[in-house]
Design a protein around this motif. Structure first.
Motif, PDB file in Angstrom:
ATOM      1  N   ASN A 313       0.869  -1.172   0.000  1.00  0.00           N
ATOM      2  CA  ASN A 313       0.000   0.000   0.000  1.00  0.00           C
ATOM      3  C   ASN A 313       0.910   1.227   0.000  1.00  0.00           C
ATOM      4  O   ASN A 313       1.542   1.541   1.008  1.00  0.00           O
ATOM      5  CB  ASN A 313      -0.902   0.012   1.233  1.00  0.00           C
ATOM      6  N   TYR A 314       0.991   1.914  -1.149  1.00  0.00           N
ATOM      7  CA  TYR A 314       1.918   3.027  -1.299  1.00  0.00           C
ATOM      8  C   TYR A 314       1.335   4.312  -0.715  1.00  0.00           C
ATOM      9  O   TYR A 314       0.229   4.729  -1.066  1.00  0.00           O
ATOM     10  CB  TYR A 314       2.239   3.267  -2.773  1.00  0.00           C
ATOM     11  N   TYR A 315       2.104   4.945   0.168  1.00  0.00           N
ATOM     12  CA  TYR A 315       1.739   6.249   0.718  1.00  0.00           C
ATOM     13  C   TYR A 315       2.484   7.370  -0.012  1.00  0.00           C
ATOM     14  O   TYR A 315       1.997   8.495  -0.068  1.00  0.00           O
ATOM     15  CB  TYR A 315       2.050   6.299   2.217  1.00  0.00           C
ATOM     16  N   LEU A 316       3.637   7.063  -0.555  1.00  0.00           N
ATOM     17  CA  LEU A 316       4.397   8.005  -1.387  1.00  0.00           C
ATOM     18  C   LEU A 316       5.229   7.201  -2.357  1.00  0.00           C
ATOM     19  O   LEU A 316       5.846   6.199  -1.982  1.00  0.00           O
ATOM     20  CB  LEU A 316       5.302   8.901  -0.530  1.00  0.00           C
ATOM     21  N   HIS A 317       5.228   7.632  -3.619  1.00  0.00           N
ATOM     22  CA  HIS A 317       5.983   6.928  -4.654  1.00  0.00           C
ATOM     23  C   HIS A 317       6.571   7.977  -5.589  1.00  0.00           C
ATOM     24  O   HIS A 317       5.839   8.707  -6.255  1.00  0.00           O
ATOM     25  CB  HIS A 317       5.053   5.979  -5.421  1.00  0.00           C
ATOM     26  N   TYR A 318       7.902   8.064  -5.607  1.00  0.00           N
ATOM     27  CA  TYR A 318       8.599   9.082  -6.389  1.00  0.00           C
ATOM     28  C   TYR A 318       9.723   8.416  -7.171  1.00  0.00           C
ATOM     29  O   TYR A 318      10.658   7.864  -6.587  1.00  0.00           O
ATOM     30  CB  TYR A 318       9.153  10.160  -5.447  1.00  0.00           C
ATOM     31  N   ALA A 319       9.618   8.424  -8.496  1.00  0.00           N
ATOM     32  CA  ALA A 319      10.659   7.870  -9.364  1.00  0.00           C
ATOM     33  C   ALA A 319      11.641   8.985  -9.709  1.00  0.00           C
ATOM     34  O   ALA A 319      11.233  10.068 -10.128  1.00  0.00           O
ATOM     35  CB  ALA A 319      10.039   7.299 -10.637  1.00  0.00           C
ATOM     36  N   LEU A 320      12.936   8.716  -9.552  1.00  0.00           N
ATOM     37  CA  LEU A 320      13.927   9.764  -9.794  1.00  0.00           C
ATOM     38  C   LEU A 320      15.054   9.260 -10.691  1.00  0.00           C
ATOM     39  O   LEU A 320      15.318   8.065 -10.797  1.00  0.00           O
ATOM     40  CB  LEU A 320      14.488  10.299  -8.474  1.00  0.00           C
ATOM     41  N   TRP A 321      15.718  10.232 -11.314  1.00  0.00           N
ATOM     42  CA  TRP A 321      16.888   9.944 -12.144  1.00  0.00           C
ATOM     43  C   TRP A 321      17.747  11.197 -12.237  1.00  0.00           C
ATOM     44  O   TRP A 321      17.341  12.284 -11.831  1.00  0.00           O
ATOM     45  CB  TRP A 321      16.471   9.473 -13.538  1.00  0.00           C
ATOM     46  N   SER A 322      18.937  11.022 -12.760  1.00  0.00           N
ATOM     47  CA  SER A 322      19.836  12.151 -12.980  1.00  0.00           C
ATOM     48  C   SER A 322      19.604  12.718 -14.372  1.00  0.00           C
ATOM     49  O   SER A 322      19.351  11.960 -15.316  1.00  0.00           O
ATOM     50  CB  SER A 322      21.289  11.691 -12.857  1.00  0.00           C
ATOM     51  N   PRO A 323      19.705  14.047 -14.548  1.00  0.00           N
ATOM     52  CA  PRO A 323      19.581  14.606 -15.900  1.00  0.00           C
ATOM     53  C   PRO A 323      20.725  14.167 -16.798  1.00  0.00           C
ATOM     54  O   PRO A 323      20.645  14.310 -18.019  1.00  0.00           O
ATOM     55  CB  PRO A 323      19.605  16.121 -15.664  1.00  0.00           C
ATOM     56  N   PHE A 324      21.776  13.605 -16.208  1.00  0.00           N
ATOM     57  CA  PHE A 324      22.903  13.105 -16.987  1.00  0.00           C
ATOM     58  C   PHE A 324      22.829  11.601 -17.194  1.00  0.00           C
ATOM     59  O   PHE A 324      23.642  11.030 -17.914  1.00  0.00           O
ATOM     60  CB  PHE A 324      24.221  13.466 -16.285  1.00  0.00           C
ATOM     61  N   HIS A 325      21.881  10.957 -16.538  1.00  0.00           N
ATOM     62  CA  HIS A 325      21.669   9.511 -16.665  1.00  0.00           C
ATOM     63  C   HIS A 325      20.162   9.284 -16.693  1.00  0.00           C
ATOM     64  O   HIS A 325      19.562   8.883 -15.696  1.00  0.00           O
ATOM     65  CB  HIS A 325      22.324   8.761 -15.509  1.00  0.00           C
ATOM     66  N   LYS A 326      19.564   9.526 -17.845  1.00  0.00           N
ATOM     67  CA  LYS A 326      18.105   9.502 -17.969  1.00  0.00           C
ATOM     68  C   LYS A 326      17.594   8.110 -18.329  1.00  0.00           C
ATOM     69  O   LYS A 326      18.313   7.314 -18.941  1.00  0.00           O
ATOM     70  CB  LYS A 326      17.657  10.474 -19.053  1.00  0.00           C
ATOM     71  N   PRO A 327      16.345   7.826 -17.980  1.00  0.00           N
ATOM     72  CA  PRO A 327      15.698   6.626 -18.517  1.00  0.00           C
ATOM     73  C   PRO A 327      15.509   6.780 -20.031  1.00  0.00           C
ATOM     74  O   PRO A 327      15.665   7.864 -20.588  1.00  0.00           O
ATOM     75  CB  PRO A 327      14.344   6.593 -17.793  1.00  0.00           C
ATOM     76  N   SER A 328      15.153   5.688 -20.659  1.00  0.00           N
ATOM     77  CA  SER A 328      14.837   5.762 -22.079  1.00  0.00           C
ATOM     78  C   SER A 328      13.608   6.636 -22.291  1.00  0.00           C
ATOM     79  O   SER A 328      12.813   6.854 -21.368  1.00  0.00           O
ATOM     80  CB  SER A 328      14.572   4.359 -22.634  1.00  0.00           C
ATOM     81  N   LYS A 329      13.449   7.140 -23.507  1.00  0.00           N
ATOM     82  CA  LYS A 329      12.273   7.967 -23.797  1.00  0.00           C
ATOM     83  C   LYS A 329      10.988   7.180 -23.583  1.00  0.00           C
ATOM     84  O   LYS A 329       9.991   7.725 -23.100  1.00  0.00           O
ATOM     85  CB  LYS A 329      12.354   8.495 -25.222  1.00  0.00           C
ATOM     86  N   ALA A 330      11.031   5.893 -23.927  1.00  0.00           N
ATOM     87  CA  ALA A 330       9.836   5.068 -23.728  1.00  0.00           C
ATOM     88  C   ALA A 330       9.502   4.955 -22.247  1.00  0.00           C
ATOM     89  O   ALA A 330       8.328   5.013 -21.853  1.00  0.00           O
ATOM     90  CB  ALA A 330      10.055   3.684 -24.338  1.00  0.00           C
ATOM     91  N   LYS A 331      10.535   4.820 -21.412  1.00  0.00           N
ATOM     92  CA  LYS A 331      10.302   4.704 -19.970  1.00  0.00           C
ATOM     93  C   LYS A 331       9.764   6.018 -19.410  1.00  0.00           C
ATOM     94  O   LYS A 331       8.863   6.012 -18.560  1.00  0.00           O
ATOM     95  CB  LYS A 331      11.604   4.321 -19.258  1.00  0.00           C
TER      96      LYS A 331
END
Length: 372
Positions: A313-331
């Motif tokens: 049961n999620y109370y907070l969910h925050y996905a993060l990344w670096s602007p120099f190490h980004k996920p794929s565009k699809a992600k």
């Protein structure tokens, strides 16, 4: 004479504009990046050139999104970002030193620079909750990955060293797993997680119902409430006795393990002397998820305490990344659903006029950046 004087003024104005543009370019280069001029903001929170001049580190800090998404969240915002789900509503303020620019870190000339100067922490997350119902089970905070990541022998040794270093900070009451290998384990599969008890937070403030909770961006925020560093045992007792439910506003901050995790350079530090470790060795690829959840083990087989998705049961969910190490565009499009490019319409949480908790809900936090 009048015509010549007018031409001279126009020429001077053009020269000043060119110099200002050149200065911005030099500042970006010193910050270790290049970028195109951003589009006009869709919700008043885009990082504009004016904001960049006031806070040079803003473009090079961590990026991410709340889940469900309210748009792109850029760390070090002037105002916290609002979230709401079935269990609670609240605010979150992600903060990070601009570690890609040591000169800027030393100067402290960035938003929240005064707070970070003289402190070892690389980042700090502040969050505020108003619970809609009593919290059932133990609320935990930690990080979660999207899927299982195969590790070779060397990576497993480094993983063991990393977990040992983190245990020294938060203690042994933590849950860590590399997850279930879908190639050898039947479904459902457990994701890789590193979860800590509530007292792994470093600061707690409980505001009685009817009173105004602290502003997460307050320069004096660190002076409020109870700090784990002052008396660890007393802090553990206080958080273990918290009655998390409707009424009070609960405010937390965490930074203790940040000395090991540089989310901008995307490296683990201080694990192996003088040798940073690439995040992707353990996480495969960005993003990394910062989560708070409880587990519902109703109906689980005896002895099976895995952190399966169906039990969270999620109370907070925050996905993060670096602007120099980004996920794929699809992600990124999966994380931040939008019409075509990342310049999408944010699904903003509505402010609550009764409590004032969202009095400045999404200003300065959520943005759309077509550069993605």
């Amino acid at each position: 004479f009048t015509f010549a004087f007018t031409v001279l003024l126009i020429a001077c104005a053009a020269l000043l504009r060119r110099r200002a543009k050149s200065e911005r370019s030099r500042r970006d280069i010193r910050g270790g990046q290049s970028h195109s001029r951003p589009h006009s903001p869709s919700n008043g929170s885009q990082v504009t050139d004016d904001e960049e001049e006031l806070d040079p580190g803003r473009r090079t800090t961590i990026h991410g999104t709340l889940i469900p998404s309210t748009g792109l969240v850029i760390a070090n915002p002037p105002e916290p970002c609002a979230f709401e789900n079935a269990f609670c509503k609240g605010l979150v303020l992600p903060m990070h030193k601009p570690t890609m620019n040591p000169e800027l870190v030393s100067s402290g000339a960035y938003l929240y620079g005064d707070h970070f100067t003289g402190r070892k922490r690389l980042w700090e997350f502040r969050m505020q909750f108003q619970f809609k119902q009593p919290v059932q089970g133990s609320l935990m905070i930690g990080v979660e990955l999207d899927s299982y990541v195969p590790l070779n022998a060397a990576a497993k040794r480094l993983m063991g060293m990393t977990v040992a270093a983190l245990r020294q900070v938060v203690g042994n009451d933590m849950y860590h797993t590399v997850g279930d290998d879908p190639a050898t384990t039947p479904a459902p599969h457990e994701r890789p997680v590193f979860m800590m008890p509530l007292w792994a937070f470093d600061q707690v403030i409980v505001t009685p119902e009817g009173e105004s909770p602290p502003d997460l961006s307050d320069p004096d925020f660190s002076k409020y409430g109870t700090l784990r560093a002052d008396d660890r045992q007393a802090f553990v007792r206080e958080l273990s006795a918290l009655n998390l439910g409707p009424g009070p506003t609960f405010t937390f901050a965490v930074w203790g393990i940040s000395q090991f995790l540089d989310c901008i350079t995307w490296q683990l530090t201080k694990i192996v002397p003088f040798k940073p470790i690439d995040f992707n060795l353990f996480c495969g690829a960005p993003p990394v998820h910062v989560v708070l959840y409880t587990l519902d083990l109703t109906g689980a087989p005896e002895g099976d305490t895995r952190h399966l998705q169906s039990r969270k049961n999620y109370y907070l969910h925050y996905a993060l990344w670096s602007p120099f190490h980004k996920p794929s565009k699809a992600k990124i499009r999966e994380l931040i659903p939008c019409d075509g490019d990342l310049g999408c319409r944010s699904r903003q949480a509505k402010p609550s006029s009764k409590t004032g908790l969202f009095r400045r809900a999404l200003g300065g936090c959520c943005a759309s950046e077509r550069s993605y």
